[in-house]
Design a protein around this motif. Sequence first.
Motif, PDB file in Angstrom:
ATOM      1  N   ALA A  28      38.898 -22.144 -24.417  1.00 37.91           N
ATOM      2  CA  ALA A  28      37.902 -22.596 -25.387  1.00 37.91           C
ATOM      3  C   ALA A  28      36.770 -23.320 -24.668  1.00 37.91           C
ATOM      4  N   ARG A  29      35.547 -23.035 -25.086  1.00 35.67           N
ATOM      5  CA  ARG A  29      34.381 -23.694 -24.503  1.00 35.67           C
ATOM      6  C   ARG A  29      33.836 -24.791 -25.404  1.00 35.67           C
ATOM      7  N   VAL A  30      34.145 -24.725 -26.704  1.00 35.04           N
ATOM      8  CA  VAL A  30      33.683 -25.752 -27.644  1.00 35.04           C
ATOM      9  C   VAL A  30      34.848 -26.169 -28.530  1.00 35.04           C
ATOM     10  N   ASP A  31      34.804 -27.405 -28.992  1.00 35.09           N
ATOM     11  CA  ASP A  31      35.845 -27.907 -29.882  1.00 35.09           C
ATOM     12  C   ASP A  31      35.352 -27.822 -31.320  1.00 35.09           C
ATOM     13  N   GLY A  32      36.263 -27.941 -32.241  1.00 33.80           N
ATOM     14  CA  GLY A  32      35.925 -27.915 -33.654  1.00 33.80           C
ATOM     15  C   GLY A  32      37.106 -28.377 -34.479  1.00 33.80           C
ATOM     16  N   ILE A  33      36.889 -28.489 -35.768  1.00 29.94           N
ATOM     17  CA  ILE A  33      37.923 -28.917 -36.706  1.00 29.94           C
ATOM     18  C   ILE A  33      38.104 -27.821 -37.749  1.00 29.94           C
ATOM     19  N   VAL A  34      39.335 -27.355 -37.908  1.00 25.84           N
ATOM     20  CA  VAL A  34      39.649 -26.404 -38.975  1.00 25.84           C
ATOM     21  C   VAL A  34      39.954 -27.239 -40.213  1.00 25.84           C
ATOM     22  N   ARG A  35      39.218 -27.004 -41.289  1.00 24.41           N
ATOM     23  CA  ARG A  35      39.389 -27.792 -42.514  1.00 24.41           C
ATOM     24  C   ARG A  35      39.805 -26.903 -43.678  1.00 24.41           C
ATOM     25  N   SER A  36      40.692 -27.459 -44.487  1.00 17.62           N
ATOM     26  CA  SER A  36      41.076 -26.848 -45.753  1.00 17.62           C
ATOM     27  C   SER A  36      40.424 -27.679 -46.849  1.00 17.62           C
ATOM     28  N   HIS A  37      39.530 -27.078 -47.606  1.00 17.61           N
ATOM     29  CA  HIS A  37      38.826 -27.765 -48.695  1.00 17.61           C
ATOM     30  C   HIS A  37      39.464 -27.335 -50.010  1.00 17.61           C
ATOM     31  N   VAL A  38      39.853 -28.296 -50.831  1.00 17.11           N
ATOM     32  CA  VAL A  38      40.468 -27.996 -52.125  1.00 17.11           C
ATOM     33  C   VAL A  38      39.370 -27.723 -53.150  1.00 17.11           C
ATOM     34  N   ASP A  39      39.512 -26.646 -53.881  1.00 12.07           N
ATOM     35  CA  ASP A  39      38.614 -26.200 -54.951  1.00 12.07           C
ATOM     36  C   ASP A  39      37.288 -25.637 -54.444  1.00 12.07           C
ATOM     37  N   TRP A  77      45.587 -19.375 -36.052  1.00  8.49           N
ATOM     38  CA  TRP A  77      44.438 -18.848 -35.321  1.00  8.49           C
ATOM     39  C   TRP A  77      44.741 -18.778 -33.836  1.00  8.49           C
ATOM     40  N   GLU A  78      43.969 -17.909 -33.175  1.00 10.15           N
ATOM     41  CA  GLU A  78      44.134 -17.712 -31.738  1.00 10.15           C
ATOM     42  C   GLU A  78      42.776 -17.389 -31.125  1.00 10.15           C
ATOM     43  N   LEU A  79      42.467 -18.052 -30.020  1.00 13.98           N
ATOM     44  CA  LEU A  79      41.258 -17.735 -29.265  1.00 13.98           C
ATOM     45  C   LEU A  79      41.474 -16.393 -28.578  1.00 13.98           C
ATOM     46  N   THR A  80      40.578 -15.442 -28.821  1.00 14.15           N
ATOM     47  CA  THR A  80      40.769 -14.102 -28.273  1.00 14.15           C
ATOM     48  C   THR A  80      39.708 -13.687 -27.266  1.00 14.15           C
ATOM     49  N   ASP A  81      38.505 -14.278 -27.341  1.00 13.61           N
ATOM     50  CA  ASP A  81      37.426 -13.781 -26.490  1.00 13.61           C
ATOM     51  C   ASP A  81      36.260 -14.764 -26.515  1.00 13.61           C
ATOM     52  N   HIS A  82      35.230 -14.443 -25.755  1.00 13.78           N
ATOM     53  CA  HIS A  82      33.943 -15.130 -25.807  1.00 13.78           C
ATOM     54  C   HIS A  82      32.881 -14.081 -26.100  1.00 13.78           C
ATOM     55  N   ARG A  83      31.890 -14.469 -26.869  1.00 15.60           N
ATOM     56  CA  ARG A  83      30.783 -13.568 -27.173  1.00 15.60           C
ATOM     57  C   ARG A  83      29.508 -14.400 -27.149  1.00 15.60           C
ATOM     58  N   GLY A  84      28.668 -14.175 -26.148  1.00 16.83           N
ATOM     59  CA  GLY A  84      27.471 -14.996 -26.001  1.00 16.83           C
ATOM     60  C   GLY A  84      27.875 -16.439 -25.764  1.00 16.83           C
ATOM     61  N   GLU A  85      27.342 -17.339 -26.567  1.00 15.48           N
ATOM     62  CA  GLU A  85      27.671 -18.767 -26.460  1.00 15.48           C
ATOM     63  C   GLU A  85      28.844 -19.163 -27.352  1.00 15.48           C
ATOM     64  N   SER A  86      29.450 -18.200 -28.027  1.00 23.20           N
ATOM     65  CA  SER A  86      30.501 -18.496 -29.003  1.00 23.20           C
ATOM     66  C   SER A  86      31.892 -18.171 -28.480  1.00 23.20           C
ATOM     67  N   LYS A 107      40.778 -12.383 -40.217  1.00 22.18           N
ATOM     68  CA  LYS A 107      39.343 -12.290 -39.980  1.00 22.18           C
ATOM     69  C   LYS A 107      39.037 -12.771 -38.568  1.00 22.18           C
ATOM     70  N   GLU A 108      38.143 -12.059 -37.897  1.00 17.31           N
ATOM     71  CA  GLU A 108      37.643 -12.501 -36.602  1.00 17.31           C
ATOM     72  C   GLU A 108      36.375 -13.302 -36.854  1.00 17.31           C
ATOM     73  N   VAL A 109      36.298 -14.497 -36.264  1.00 18.43           N
ATOM     74  CA  VAL A 109      35.111 -15.334 -36.441  1.00 18.43           C
ATOM     75  C   VAL A 109      34.590 -15.792 -35.088  1.00 18.43           C
ATOM     76  N   GLU A 110      33.275 -15.944 -35.010  1.00 17.55           N
ATOM     77  CA  GLU A 110      32.620 -16.497 -33.830  1.00 17.55           C
ATOM     78  C   GLU A 110      32.210 -17.922 -34.156  1.00 17.55           C
ATOM     79  N   TYR A 111      32.523 -18.836 -33.243  1.00 15.77           N
ATOM     80  CA  TYR A 111      32.203 -20.244 -33.459  1.00 15.77           C
ATOM     81  C   TYR A 111      31.506 -20.789 -32.221  1.00 15.77           C
ATOM     82  N   ASP A 112      30.303 -21.374 -32.420  1.00 17.04           N
ATOM     83  CA  ASP A 112      29.498 -21.850 -31.296  1.00 17.04           C
ATOM     84  C   ASP A 112      29.524 -23.362 -31.107  1.00 17.04           C
TER      85      ASP A 112
END
Length: 151
Positions: A28-39, A77-86, A107-112
């Motif tokens: 991982a190159r960047v950190d983040g928080i996975v959030r569950s939002h109710v409603d 979730w699992e880190l699978t790759d890098h794409r650009g800066e994400s 779902k595959e998601v890109e996170y920068d």
Amino acid sequence: MNRTRVQMGIAILCFGLLYGCTKTEPLARVDGIVRSHVDSYQSGTGGSADLVRDNQMNSGFDYGDPEKTDWKSDIQWELTDHRGESDVYEFKWTFLPSNGAAVSGAKEVEYDGARSVIVFENEWQTISIEPGSIPLPKMPEDSQQQDARDG
């Protein structure tokens, strides 16, 4: 003829070993928080997990109201790759409402690290990745060592 086969076999074996030794898992190159939002997104209720240190989160909500649907969910979730800066993650989830059948998805998601990303959304829950990180809890011996240095 046999000598050529042996040489080819050795060359293929060496190439395979070299490739296997140099192949690495993405970091991982960047950190983040996975959030569950109710409603709804940014409702202020729900749970969270660190994107890099954790790889799953269980969530749920009991409304205490028979008119509303209670639910549970499991997110992985699992880190699978890098794409650009994400960093690229594969998310999988199972959502289980108390009055219905489980719904699963991926779902595959890109996170920068700079923008929030919606991973999953329905009428009861939104899963997102948010910029930031969850601080590590202080260990009791850490505070005792600090007190000893201060004293």
